[in-house]
Each structure stands twice: as C-alpha cells, then as structure tokens.
Design an enzyme around this catalytic site. Structure first.
Site, mmCIF file in Angstrom:
data_model
loop_
_atom_site.group_PDB
_atom_site.id
_atom_site.type_symbol
_atom_site.label_atom_id
_atom_site.label_comp_id
_atom_site.label_asym_id
_atom_site.label_seq_id
_atom_site.Cartn_x
_atom_site.Cartn_y
_atom_site.Cartn_z
ATOM 1 N N HIS A 306 0.580 -1.099 -0.453
ATOM 2 C CA HIS A 306 0.515 0.056 -0.420
ATOM 3 C C HIS A 306 1.068 1.435 -0.148
ATOM 4 O O HIS A 306 1.699 1.128 0.685
ATOM 5 C CB HIS A 306 -1.101 0.488 1.518
ATOM 6 C CG HIS A 306 -2.160 0.912 0.910
ATOM 7 N ND1 HIS A 306 -1.834 2.454 1.516
ATOM 8 C CD2 HIS A 306 -2.872 0.469 0.839
ATOM 9 C CE1 HIS A 306 -3.027 3.177 1.019
ATOM 10 N NE2 HIS A 306 -4.014 2.013 0.933
ATOM 11 N N ASP A 363 -7.574 -5.819 -0.329
ATOM 12 C CA ASP A 363 -8.216 -6.161 -1.120
ATOM 13 C C ASP A 363 -8.146 -7.726 -0.408
ATOM 14 O O ASP A 363 -8.607 -9.274 -1.287
ATOM 15 C CB ASP A 363 -7.861 -5.995 -2.572
ATOM 16 C CG ASP A 363 -8.344 -4.867 -2.642
ATOM 17 O OD1 ASP A 363 -9.871 -4.825 -2.266
ATOM 18 O OD2 ASP A 363 -7.755 -4.222 -3.128
#
Ligand code: CMC
Length: 429
Positions: A306, A363
């Site tokens: 991320h 996710d």
C-alpha cells in the site's frame, strides 16, 4: 517550531509557510513557489504532495490507524451501519434518530432509475465487465436528471447525495442480473439499504426470497470498511474531475473508472483469480512468492502492499478476523481462505516483503467473504465502488466548499525536443 521552511535557490532565500494538521501532520505550503521562484516541484505519483486540506478521513500509515471524522474504523465496522457511516462522512457528525430516519427515507424513496435506462443494459455484450456498465450507467444518469447538474447549488447537492447513493446501488444490482440473464428485481421499500441490495441481487420473480440477516450484517461491515480512504487514486480523480465544475454524475463515473485498475480497487478481483490459480495448481504458495519477488515476471502479489500503510492495513485486520467467523456461521470451508493465510504467512516471513513493509491490504481477504455471500468475482470491484461512494460524495462536496475554487492543473517538467522545423514528406528519411 518555526512557522516557515527556508529554501535556498540560486543565492536567494525564500520562506515557505508550514501548515500543521489536527493530528500534527506537517506540510510545506508551496502555493506561491512558482510565482516567486519560477520553480515547480516534481513528485510523480504524488507520494509527497498534499493536494488539499480535508476534515474527512485520517490515516497514520506507520501505525495502521484509520478514522472517519475521528471515529476509529474498528468501532464503526463493529457498531455502525453503512447508512449511518455514509451520513457521518457526508455530514461530519453521527446522525440522531430523526436525522437517520430522514436519510434512510430518502435512500428508500429514490432507489428507482428511469425506466428507459433499463434498455441500455440490453446493448452490452454478456461478457461486459460490470465496472464498464456501472461507470457508463452512472454517467448516463446525468442525461435523465438535467435539473441536478449544478455543483454550486448547495441545497440541490444535499438533495442529490442520497439519490445518487440509492440509484447507484440499484444500477449495480441490475448489472449483475443482466449479466446472468435474469430479469431485474425492483427495489423493495420495506428493506433497508444493504438488505435491499441483496434482495435486488439474489431474488427471482418466481419464488419468495428471504434476506439473510447475517449477510446484511456482513455487507454493512464490508461497505463501512471501504467507505473512504482520503486522497487515493479514485477519490483524487473524483476531486480532479469535479474541480473543472463537471457535474456529480460525471465525477463519480470517473472515480469508478479509476477504481477499476488492478493496482487500486480492481485488486480484489485479481486476488481471487490468483488464489484460484494457486488452488488449481495444487496450492503451492511458494511459486507465487517467487514470482512476486522476480521483477521480470511482471507479477505482483495482489492484495499486498500500500502506498500509505507501512504496517498491517487496519481494514484487512478486521476482514481477516471476520472471514473465520462468517464462514463458520455459514458452515462453510473455503480452500481459498487457507491458501490466502498460507500466502500471507509466507510473505510476512520473507525478507523481500518485510524489508519493503508490504502487508495484506483491504483487498486480500475481502473476496473470500464476497465469495461466501454468493457474489461473483467480476462483481467484487463493483462492491468496492458501492462502499467507496459515500467517501467520493463527501470529498466532492468538501472540494467544492473549501473556498479555493481552483481547477486542478498540475505542471510538468518538459523533457522532449526543443523547437524543430517542420520537414516536408519528400525530405524525411
Ligand atoms: N508484490 C510484490 N512487490 C511489491 C508489491 C506486491 N504486491 N507491492 C509493492 N511491491 C514492491 C515494488 O516492486 C517496489 O519494490 P522496489 O523498491 O524493489 O522497486 C516496492 O515494493 C515499493 O512498491 P511501489 O510500487 O513503489 O509502491 P506504490 O506505493 O507505488 O504501490 C501498490 C502501492 C498498492 C500499487 C502496490 O503495493 C501494488 O501494486 N500492490 C498490489 C495491488 C494491490 O493489492 N492493490 C490494492 C491496494 S489497497 C486498496 C486500494 O486502495 O485500492
């Protein structure tokens, strides 16, 4: 601490104001930099650029903290509903009972889309991705509601927000129905937001359908976890498109398209496809880890890493915990959950991932739950879009109200040819 940063350029010293946020985040204000120095900053990918001031969402990526309007994500995921969280994001406060009832009523009353729009679905091939359908249908809403296109009419915008939330849910469910060749199911006013979505997704006209309360609870939790994430790619897109005074439908359609990319929301579909592939090949996670580390493979471990989190994504933590509980309640076992856990364990003990601080993101585990709920893989990113909608709406509204009113228009450093003389065709080599 000084209120200014000093910048020395070509023998001159410039003072640049320091801006401090409410969580002590610090920025150097360079808004006058080019006018005063003729320099711009270069920051491809915007990793060091604060594009706006915002009161909506706070993230501390080092500590793994996420808060909407000050409320920790863990508390909202456990105690709130998606509708209440949407209200919070868009109105800066948790609603009282009357406000919540009014908001719910708006969502219920405005769930239908213009009947003519149903014909659009017939024009798409059965292979159309639901994100393509969703974005174009949302943009098409602008042709049916021309009276709702003024971004500067605050009263109108306030009325439009719940309408958009409600209608996009309907569009999403219809796109699924069309993709499997079933008739669309109209919304039912007796059901609340999440229950109504599940009803439109899974009911058929030929038999009664009872919405499962456990599924409703789970959907609320998942949508809350996706509801905002400050200036990510799709939200920045919504703001950027909105900054040109494009209408709300156009801005949201653009955000949906940005979300579709596999480095952003599209990762949830890719995670599931990756897990299925590993499962088909006998469940060996080592091969995926080796490929992810090989820069020539073009493969990344989907659902990992991320831009902001250099720690465990707090949303992934909540979802991972929920996976076990939800599958147990549904009395299901999913080999893909076991593979995901082994993949995570292997990655988190590998120096490649440890050194780069790559952890599972939102996710990584969400698809396992969507799968258990019966939501097909191509719909996963649509689910993300539904969840992110209140964030986009809140950020779009905030952008219009921040008093800056400037179109987003970055600069560049030109690295192409200097002026050249046009060469006629017969003289070109
Ligand atoms: N697998 C393997 N290597 C990775 C991964 C990954 N998933 N993510 C980052 N890296 C490596 C990358 O190759 C680079 O290595 P090096 O320093 O040797 O060049 C380093 O880690 C830093 O990566 P980056 O690409 O500079 O980081 P970024 O901040 O630009 O990208 C990201 C963030 C999310 C796009 C990226 O981590 C990624 O592609 N992850 C997989 C896709 C994914 O799961 N996306 C969902 C993000 S969370 C939900 C959302 O917000 O939409």
């Amino acid at each position: 601490m000084s209120d200014f940063a000093e910048l020395k350029l070509e023998g001159k010293t410039y003072q640049l104001p320091i801006v401090v946020g409410s969580e002590n985040e610090k920025a150097i204000d360079i808004r006058k930099l080019r006018a005063e120095t003729n320099y711009v900053t270069l920051d491809s990918g915007y990793g060091n650029t604060g594009a706006c001031k915002s009161e909506i969402t706070f993230i501390d990526g080092e500590k793994g903290i996420l808060r909407y309007r000050g409320y920790p994500i863990e508390q909202l995921a456990e105690k709130s509903t998606f509708v209440e969280t949407a209200y919070l994001l868009m109105n800066s406060k948790l609603p009282n009972q009357v406000e919540l009832n009014d908001f719910r009523e708006m969502l219920t009353r405005h769930s239908l889309i213009h009947e003519d729009m149903l014909h659009f679905y017939d024009g798409y091939p059965s292979t159309a991705h639901p994100m393509a359908i969703l974005s174009s249908m949302v943009c098409s809403l602008s042709s049916y509601y021309p009276e709702w296109l003024d971004p500067h009419d605050n009263a109108q915008v306030a009325q439009l927000m719940p309408r958009v939330l409600s209608k996009i849910r309907t569009i999403a469910a219809y796109s699924y129905k069309k993709s499997i060749g079933q008739p669309v199911i109209y919304p039912k006013n007796s059901l609340d937001y999440c229950a109504n979505f599940l009803y439109m997704m899974f009911a058929v006209p030929s038999e009664p359908y009872e919405v499962d309360e456990e599924m409703v609870k789970t959907l609320n939790m998942l949508l809350i976890l996706h509801a905002d994430h400050e200036q990510n790619c799709s939200t920045s897109t919504v703001r950027m498109v909105g900054s040109s005074d494009a209408n709300l439908f156009a801005s949201i359609a653009a955000g949906i398209l940005a979300l579709w990319g596999p480095k952003h929301g599209g990762a949830n579909q890719e995670v599931m496809e990756m897990l299925e592939e590993i499962n088909r090949n006998g469940g060996d996670v080592k091969k995926a880890i080796a490929m992810a580390k090989d820069k020539n493979s073009g493969f990344r471990l989907m659902g990992f890493g991320h831009r902001v989190y250099k720690n465990y994504d707090p949303r992934a933590k909540v979802i991972k915990k929920a996976c076990d509980q939800i599958l147990a309640k549904m009395n299901r076992k999913d080999p893909l959950l076991e593979i995901a856990k082994r993949l995570e364990e292997a990655a988190l003990s590998d120096p490649y991932f440890v050194d780069r601080k790559l952890y599972p993101n939102v996710d990584f585990y969400s698809g396992v739950i969507y799968r258990a709920m019966g939501i097909p893989t191509p719909m996963f990113t649509v689910m993300f879009a539904l969840g992110r909608l209140p964030g986009w709406l809140a950020q779009w509204m905030e952008m219009h109200r921040d008093g800056e009113g400037r179109i987003d228009r970055p600069r560049q450093i030109y690295t192409g040819e200097s002026e050249r003389i046009y060469v006629p065709m017969n003289q070109r080599t």
